[in-house]
Design an enzyme around this catalytic site. Structure first.
Site, PDB file in Angstrom:
ATOM      1  N   CYS A 115      20.064 -27.936 -46.808  1.00  0.00           N
ATOM      2  CA  CYS A 115      20.069 -26.435 -46.627  1.00  0.00           C
ATOM      3  C   CYS A 115      20.777 -25.645 -45.326  1.00  0.00           C
ATOM      4  CB  CYS A 115      18.479 -26.279 -46.271  1.00  0.00           C
ATOM      5  SG  CYS A 115      17.750 -24.762 -46.175  1.00  0.00           S
ATOM      6  N   GLU A 147      15.184 -29.737 -51.182  1.00  0.00           N
ATOM      7  CA  GLU A 147      14.532 -30.117 -49.927  1.00  0.00           C
ATOM      8  C   GLU A 147      12.908 -30.008 -50.062  1.00  0.00           C
ATOM      9  OE1 GLU A 147      14.973 -28.738 -45.169  1.00  0.00           O
ATOM     10  OE2 GLU A 147      15.245 -27.134 -46.836  1.00  0.00           O
ATOM     11  N   LYS A 169      19.242 -34.901 -41.832  1.00  0.00           N
ATOM     12  CA  LYS A 169      19.845 -33.531 -41.550  1.00  0.00           C
ATOM     13  C   LYS A 169      20.123 -33.385 -40.107  1.00  0.00           C
ATOM     14  CE  LYS A 169      18.088 -28.663 -42.068  1.00  0.00           C
ATOM     15  NZ  LYS A 169      16.935 -27.916 -42.735  1.00  0.00           N
TER      16      LYS A 169
END
Length: 291
Positions: free
Chosen positions: A167, A50, A125
């Protein structure tokens, strides 16, 4: 439980660990060196963490440094993938989307390039990290970022079918269950974990996701101090479907390598057929299959 084969014919993946800063040019040089090293070592796919493009000091700098997918930086990675003949998982690109002019906010976009440099998948995301952890400082990802609207179906690669996440997504098992029910064999969690949550939760969560989905889990991570306001935990790793850590980066920037044995994965799923034993009549279908 040992993998069924250690054959050199199994696909090899490289997991890259970096310390991004606000200097985009230097970040690219660092990532390009690791990608070329991965290609030299025989990997078919390299994973970047990321924020491989940059880690800014504040939301305003994040907005200023961001680019659209059609911008110069992604074009450089396109050329690099083509030059190296390597698939790339670009784990979290600060993307100016089509609504940039209206929102002035970006998407945290996981991009997959094939070995010809073509974009074959994008995932934005969906779970934004808005948290306050004592000793780690507040995180307000939503100050500069819009949550993605949907999950991406797993994408076929030379290493297997990859399910895309980023993440903080790893804290939501519904997402990983949806991806595995859609055919994922490898789950990816490119990350920039903090120095407090990292030691407590990083490896535990990654191994849990691997065990419950019976997938390989690949987690490329940021490490070290990015600037005066932020540092990351590192410890990039690959976990096999039994929950064993089969590759791990040492301290600092670098890479680790792992072979993906899909025969072992299928063997394990037959021996321990948890998805045949689920009881949606009792607790619903957690992680609905993707359409």
């Amino acid at each position: 439980m040992a993998a069924s084969s250690s054959s050199s014919e199994l696909p090899l993946v490289a997991v890259c660990q970096v310390t991004s800063t606000p200097d985009k040019e230097q970040n690219f040089k660092t990532c390009a060196e690791l990608i070329r090293e991965a290609a030299r070592l025989g990997a078919c796919l390299a994973f970047l963490p990321e924020a491989f493009d940059f880690i800014a000091r504040d939301p305003e700098e994040t907005r200023r440094l961001s680019e659209p997918l059609s911008g110069n930086l992604l074009e450089e990675y396109t050329q690099l993938a083509r030059e190296c003949g390597l698939w790339l998982s670009l784990g979290g690109f600060h993307e100016r989307g089509q609504d940039w002019e209206q929102t002035q906010k970006i998407y945290n976009c996981h991009v997959i390039l094939n070995n010809m440099g073509s974009v074959v998948a994008t995932y934005r995301k969906t779970h934004l990290c808005d948290v306050e952890i004592p000793g780690q400082g507040p995180m307000r990802e939503s100050n500069s970022t819009i949550p993605g609207p949907s999950l991406e179906s797993p994408i076929s690669t030379p290493a297997g079918k990859i399910g895309l996440a980023i993440c903080y997504d790893m804290r939501f098992p519904e997402l990983s269950l949806a991806l595995v029910q859609a055919g994922a064999e490898i789950l990816t969690y490119p990350s920039a974990f903090g120095s407090v949550t990292g030691p407590a939760h990083w490896e535990v969560l990654l191994r849990a996701r691997a065990i419950e989905t019976q997938c390989y889990v690949v987690a490329a991570a940021q490490c070290g101090r990015h600037h005066e306001k932020r540092a990351s935990y590192g410890h990039s790793m690959v976990v096999d479907p039994w929950g064993t850590v089969v590759a791990r980066c040492s301290e600092g920037p670098g890479l680790c390598l792992a072979r993906i044995d899909l025969n072992y994965l299928q063997q394990l799923r037959k021996q321990l057929p948890v998805f045949q034993h689920r009881r949606p009549d009792l607790y619903g279908n957690l992680g609905h299959p993707l359409s």
